[in-house]
Design an enzyme around this catalytic site. Structure first.
Site, PDB file in Angstrom:
ATOM      1  N   HIS A 285       0.834  -1.210   0.000  1.00 40.53           N
ATOM      2  CA  HIS A 285       0.000   0.000   0.000  1.00 40.53           C
ATOM      3  C   HIS A 285       0.864   1.254   0.000  1.00 40.53           C
ATOM      4  O   HIS A 285       0.606   2.221  -0.736  1.00 40.53           O
ATOM      5  CB  HIS A 285      -0.929  -0.017   1.221  1.00 40.53           C
ATOM      6  CG  HIS A 285      -1.797   1.190   1.317  1.00 40.53           C
ATOM      7  ND1 HIS A 285      -1.411   2.325   2.006  1.00 40.53           N
ATOM      8  CD2 HIS A 285      -3.028   1.457   0.794  1.00 40.53           C
ATOM      9  CE1 HIS A 285      -2.363   3.243   1.923  1.00 40.53           C
ATOM     10  NE2 HIS A 285      -3.350   2.733   1.194  1.00 40.53           N
TER      11      HIS A 285
ATOM     12  N   ALA B 125      -0.059 -22.112 -19.257  1.00 43.52           N
ATOM     13  CA  ALA B 125      -0.168 -22.940 -20.458  1.00 43.52           C
ATOM     14  C   ALA B 125      -0.756 -22.150 -21.617  1.00 43.52           C
ATOM     15  O   ALA B 125      -0.290 -22.269 -22.766  1.00 43.52           O
ATOM     16  CB  ALA B 125      -1.030 -24.169 -20.150  1.00 43.52           C
TER      17      ALA B 125
ATOM     18  N   TYR C 109       2.038 -19.793 -23.154  1.00 46.19           N
ATOM     19  CA  TYR C 109       3.242 -20.269 -23.827  1.00 46.19           C
ATOM     20  C   TYR C 109       2.999 -21.500 -24.688  1.00 46.19           C
ATOM     21  O   TYR C 109       3.946 -22.135 -25.125  1.00 46.19           O
ATOM     22  CB  TYR C 109       4.310 -20.600 -22.774  1.00 46.19           C
ATOM     23  CG  TYR C 109       4.665 -19.404 -21.939  1.00 46.19           C
ATOM     24  CD1 TYR C 109       5.351 -18.331 -22.486  1.00 46.19           C
ATOM     25  CD2 TYR C 109       4.284 -19.334 -20.608  1.00 46.19           C
ATOM     26  CE1 TYR C 109       5.655 -17.221 -21.725  1.00 46.19           C
ATOM     27  CE2 TYR C 109       4.586 -18.237 -19.834  1.00 46.19           C
ATOM     28  CZ  TYR C 109       5.277 -17.172 -20.399  1.00 46.19           C
ATOM     29  OH  TYR C 109       5.587 -16.070 -19.645  1.00 46.19           O
TER      30      TYR C 109
ATOM     31  N   ASP D 103       0.298 -29.390 -22.246  1.00 45.19           N
ATOM     32  CA  ASP D 103       0.405 -28.390 -23.312  1.00 45.19           C
ATOM     33  C   ASP D 103       1.532 -28.793 -24.250  1.00 45.19           C
ATOM     34  O   ASP D 103       2.307 -29.712 -23.973  1.00 45.19           O
ATOM     35  CB  ASP D 103       0.620 -26.980 -22.743  1.00 45.19           C
ATOM     36  CG  ASP D 103       1.925 -26.842 -21.972  1.00 45.19           C
ATOM     37  OD1 ASP D 103       2.985 -27.209 -22.515  1.00 45.19           O
ATOM     38  OD2 ASP D 103       1.888 -26.352 -20.820  1.00 45.19           O
TER      39      ASP D 103
ATOM     40  N   GLY E 169       5.081 -10.817 -14.258  1.00 45.41           N
ATOM     41  CA  GLY E 169       6.490 -11.039 -14.476  1.00 45.41           C
ATOM     42  C   GLY E 169       7.294 -11.125 -13.196  1.00 45.41           C
ATOM     43  O   GLY E 169       8.482 -10.837 -13.207  1.00 45.41           O
TER      44      GLY E 169
ATOM     45  N   GLY F  70       7.546 -13.967 -11.215  1.00 48.97           N
ATOM     46  CA  GLY F  70       7.984 -15.313 -10.880  1.00 48.97           C
ATOM     47  C   GLY F  70       7.268 -15.895  -9.689  1.00 48.97           C
ATOM     48  O   GLY F  70       7.848 -16.655  -8.912  1.00 48.97           O
ATOM     49  N   LEU F  71       5.981 -15.545  -9.511  1.00 51.47           N
ATOM     50  CA  LEU F  71       5.214 -16.031  -8.359  1.00 51.47           C
ATOM     51  C   LEU F  71       4.034 -16.909  -8.757  1.00 51.47           C
ATOM     52  O   LEU F  71       3.300 -17.358  -7.887  1.00 51.47           O
ATOM     53  CB  LEU F  71       4.688 -14.844  -7.533  1.00 51.47           C
ATOM     54  CG  LEU F  71       5.749 -14.012  -6.814  1.00 51.47           C
ATOM     55  CD1 LEU F  71       5.109 -12.795  -6.192  1.00 51.47           C
ATOM     56  CD2 LEU F  71       6.431 -14.841  -5.743  1.00 51.47           C
TER      57      LEU F  71
ATOM     58  N   LEU G  20       3.624 -20.092 -10.232  1.00 48.53           N
ATOM     59  CA  LEU G  20       3.634 -21.469  -9.761  1.00 48.53           C
ATOM     60  C   LEU G  20       3.871 -21.587  -8.255  1.00 48.53           C
ATOM     61  O   LEU G  20       3.276 -22.470  -7.614  1.00 48.53           O
ATOM     62  CB  LEU G  20       4.672 -22.281 -10.536  1.00 48.53           C
ATOM     63  CG  LEU G  20       4.314 -22.550 -12.001  1.00 48.53           C
ATOM     64  CD1 LEU G  20       5.415 -23.343 -12.689  1.00 48.53           C
ATOM     65  CD2 LEU G  20       2.991 -23.288 -12.108  1.00 48.53           C
TER      66      LEU G  20
END
Length: 431
Positions: free
Chosen positions: A238, A340, A343, A364, A394, A396-397, A399
């Site tokens: 915040h 999926a 990409y 996939d 972007g 990287g969180l 998965l």
């Protein structure tokens, strides 16, 4: 050995009792029963020998009336003097022939004359025939005179009292194990992200109460830690969002310059990263379980695939309604299927719901993930060259959030090679 504690406890209680009764019964049968039968058979044989001596010592008693009277009144035997016919052929031996063996041995040892006995016929009377000179002595003897026939009373009392004790012990044992089962149920519910059963409270033996109190305190500490972490991330995000808003306002007031557009894009990226951090924090936040419609969600995925111009096929086996935390599980599927769709050109989603377990397989034909890096993609902020771990922000969180949600439900996510040529994501959760 059985797996359940209740069954093992029953074995611990019942096995020593059975072994003790078996030993006592064997000792009783071997010593007491056989000894008593031996003594009774010896006394009966002595009575028969006395009758034979009386018959042979007083030949003037032609009809043997005195011997018959004395045997009936004094010895409780009914005897007859038969003609010197041959003795009947030996009959079949009983299966449990302790009386037949002992009585035959005593007659052979003390009287030593040809004889025939019947211990199988009338259950209450034994018949004995002894070959004498010119005559045959037939005697009818009550079985309890030669045999310990009341031994079954001991066995009945022993087995009966054991059954009564077991009927009392089993409910008490069940009540002692019930608090452990309740504790296991509460721990399992907590592991699946579900609320603790309303009737759960520490009870039972002192050790079980201590374990229950320790579990409640542990759960409170974990929930408090999650709340503090979520509040901290929300507060930081915040505050940073306020600064980014100020940057946007200042850039907007600065007019239109060539470098301002690049700065705006950087601010948008930072805004997306903050949203990703908040989503990661919300992935561990508390949410009440509810019903989630897989069939309806697959329809939504189909529409999204059409908008992105991707090929998507879905299949569902079993009940389409599952019991999970709906918002969190929707975020899990969105992150996995979203990667999926981003990409790969063709995606297949198969779901199987049976026996309280849900398995979702996402295949996939994308670039895939190298086998040696498949665990790395579940680490926060780790990005591969082919960007299979990136979500829309972007950060990287994607998965890591999906795996945290799956594990908070008591399940997990694994990766494998897809038959379509890309990556296979396997989601297993209790549902």
């Amino acid at each position: 050995m059985p797996k359940r504690l209740y069954a093992r406890s029953l074995i611990i209680v019942i096995t020593p009792m059975i072994l003790l009764q078996s030993v006592v019964t064997l000792v009783f049968m071997e010593r007491h029963w056989q000894t008593v039968t031996q003594r009774l058979s010896t006394a009966t044989t002595r009575d028969l020998a006395a009758i034979i001596d009386m018959i042979e010592s007083y030949p003037h008693d032609a009809d043997y009336s005195n011997a018959i009277r004395i045997a009936q009144e004094r010895l409780s035997m009914k005897i007859d003097i038969l003609p010197p016919d041959p003795l009947p052929p030996p009959g079949r031996k009983p299966f449990f022939s302790i009386l037949d063996q002992i009585l035959s041995a005593e007659i052979t040892r003390r009287i030593d004359r040809p004889f025939w006995i019947d211990t199988v016929g009338d259950s209450d009377v034994l018949e004995v025939r002894i070959q004498l000179e010119g005559k045959v002595l037939r005697a009818f003897i009550r079985r309890n005179q030669a045999y310990a026939s009341n031994t079954h009373i001991f066995l009945v009392w022993m087995v009966g009292t054991s059954l009564v004790l077991l009927m009392i012990a089993i409910p008490f044992l069940r009540n002692q194990i019930k608090p452990i089962l309740k504790l296991a149920e509460a721990a399992e519910s907590f592991g699946k992200g579900r609320p603790m059963p309303q009737d759960f409270r520490p009870r039972g033996a002192e050790e079980v109460r201590r374990a229950g109190l320790a579990f409640i305190q542990m759960r409170e500490r974990i929930e408090r830690q999650i709340e503090q972490r979520t509040a901290m991330l929300s507060g930081v995000s915040h505050d940073l969002r306020t600064i980014l808003t100020r940057f946007k306002l200042q850039l907007a007031l600065s007019g239109s310059k060539p470098d301002i557009a690049a700065l705006n894009r950087d601010i948008d990226d930072m805004q997306s990263m903050l949203e990703g951090y908040l989503e990661f924090a919300r992935g561990e936040a508390a949410e009440d379980p509810g019903r989630f419609d897989l069939a309806g969600y697959f329809e939504t995925l189909g529409k999204e695939a059409e908008l992105r111009q991707r090929g998507l096929t879905t299949s569902l086996a079993g009940d389409p309604t599952i019991h999970v935390r709906p918002n969190a599980f929707s975020r899990l599927l969105a992150n996995v299927v979203g990667n999926a769709l981003r990409y790969a050109e063709n995606i297949r989603v198969d779901a199987v719901h049976t026996r309280g377990s849900l398995t979702v397989i996402v295949d996939d034909d994308g670039p895939g993930v190298p086998e040696e890096r498949r665990e790395d993609v579940f680490k926060p902020f780790v990005r591969l060259d082919e960007a299979r771990n990136l979500d829309s922000s972007g950060t990287g969180l994607g998965l890591p959030i999906a795996r945290d949600i799956a594990r908070s439900h008591g399940g997990d996510i694994t990766l494998d090679n897809s038959p379509l040529g890309g990556l296979r994501v396997i989601i297993r959760v209790p549902a």
